[in-house]
Design a protein around this motif. Structure first.
Motif, short mmCIF file in Angstrom:
data_model
loop_
_atom_site.label_atom_id
_atom_site.label_comp_id
_atom_site.label_asym_id
_atom_site.label_seq_id
_atom_site.Cartn_x
_atom_site.Cartn_y
_atom_site.Cartn_z
N GLU A 187 29.21 12.01 23.11
CA GLU A 187 30.48 11.36 22.77
C GLU A 187 31.67 12.26 23.11
O GLU A 187 32.66 11.82 23.69
CB GLU A 187 30.48 11.01 21.28
CG GLU A 187 31.73 10.34 20.78
CD GLU A 187 31.68 10.12 19.27
OE1 GLU A 187 32.68 10.44 18.61
OE2 GLU A 187 30.64 9.66 18.77
N ALA A 204 31.92 12.56 26.92
CA ALA A 204 32.40 11.29 27.47
C ALA A 204 33.90 11.13 27.25
O ALA A 204 34.62 10.70 28.15
CB ALA A 204 31.65 10.12 26.84
N MET A 260 35.21 8.46 29.86
CA MET A 260 34.11 7.53 30.13
C MET A 260 33.57 7.00 28.80
O MET A 260 33.84 7.56 27.74
CB MET A 260 32.96 8.24 30.87
CG MET A 260 33.33 8.77 32.23
SD MET A 260 32.00 9.78 32.96
CE MET A 260 30.74 8.55 33.26
N GLU A 261 32.77 5.96 28.90
CA GLU A 261 32.04 5.48 27.73
C GLU A 261 30.79 6.35 27.57
O GLU A 261 30.16 6.71 28.58
CB GLU A 261 31.63 4.02 27.93
CG GLU A 261 32.78 3.05 27.92
CD GLU A 261 33.52 3.03 26.59
OE1 GLU A 261 32.86 3.07 25.53
OE2 GLU A 261 34.76 2.98 26.60
N GLY A 300 27.84 5.62 26.90
CA GLY A 300 26.68 5.00 27.54
C GLY A 300 26.64 5.22 29.04
O GLY A 300 25.59 5.02 29.67
N ASP A 301 27.76 5.63 29.63
CA ASP A 301 27.81 5.88 31.08
C ASP A 301 27.49 7.33 31.43
O ASP A 301 27.40 7.67 32.61
CB ASP A 301 29.20 5.53 31.62
CG ASP A 301 29.50 4.04 31.52
OD1 ASP A 301 28.55 3.23 31.52
OD2 ASP A 301 30.70 3.69 31.42
N VAL A 302 27.33 8.17 30.41
CA VAL A 302 27.03 9.58 30.64
C VAL A 302 25.51 9.75 30.68
O VAL A 302 24.82 9.43 29.72
CB VAL A 302 27.64 10.47 29.53
CG1 VAL A 302 27.21 11.92 29.70
CG2 VAL A 302 29.15 10.35 29.52
N ARG A 303 25.02 10.25 31.82
CA ARG A 303 23.58 10.52 31.96
C ARG A 303 23.32 11.99 31.65
O ARG A 303 24.15 12.86 31.92
CB ARG A 303 23.09 10.20 33.37
CG ARG A 303 23.15 8.74 33.73
CD ARG A 303 22.47 8.47 35.08
NE ARG A 303 22.59 9.54 36.05
CZ ARG A 303 23.60 9.68 36.92
NH1 ARG A 303 24.59 8.80 36.95
NH2 ARG A 303 23.61 10.71 37.76
N MET A 309 23.75 14.62 34.48
CA MET A 309 25.07 14.80 35.10
C MET A 309 25.60 16.20 34.84
O MET A 309 25.36 16.79 33.78
CB MET A 309 26.07 13.77 34.56
CG MET A 309 25.78 12.36 34.97
SD MET A 309 26.95 11.19 34.22
CE MET A 309 27.71 10.55 35.70
N ASP A 317 30.17 16.29 38.10
CA ASP A 317 29.91 14.85 38.26
C ASP A 317 30.84 14.03 37.36
O ASP A 317 31.26 12.93 37.72
CB ASP A 317 28.46 14.50 37.86
CG ASP A 317 27.42 15.08 38.79
OD1 ASP A 317 27.75 15.39 39.96
OD2 ASP A 317 26.27 15.21 38.35
N LEU A 318 31.12 14.57 36.19
CA LEU A 318 31.93 13.87 35.20
C LEU A 318 33.43 14.06 35.41
O LEU A 318 34.24 13.45 34.72
CB LEU A 318 31.54 14.35 33.80
CG LEU A 318 30.11 14.02 33.38
CD1 LEU A 318 29.71 14.86 32.18
CD2 LEU A 318 29.96 12.55 33.08
#
Length: 89
Positions: free
Chosen positions: A11, A14, A19-20, A22-25, A28, A32-33
């Protein structure tokens, strides 16, 4: 407990990446972020505050730190270790 730590770290990251969660892998990287060195420092401060821990991190030379920032998973693992160590005190 460790799932809660992971979720909170994701959290925080993100939020810094705009970002949300849920979009963070987990695989990454900060690059990347789109998180730069200032964003990293802000993330570290937020993590320290959220978990009442002290992150052994050198913002000027992250390669010389024991705190692995190579991926989201590495950051989560490092924070989980610090939280576990704190609860053993």
């Amino acid at each position: 407990m460790m799932d809660e730590v992971r979720d909170k770290v994701v959290e925080i990251i993100a939020e810094q990446a705009l970002m949300e969660p849920g979009d963070v892998r987990m695989d990454m990287t900060l690059e990347d972020l789109g998180i730069d060195s200032l964003g990293l420092v802000e993330s570290i401060f937020a993590i320290e505050e959220a978990f009442d821990i002290s992150v052994p991190f050198n913002a000027n030379d992250p390669e010389s730190s024991d705190f692995d920032i190579s991926s989201v998973q590495a950051i989560v693992d490092a924070v989980q270790e610090l939280v576990a160590a704190q609860h053993q005190k």
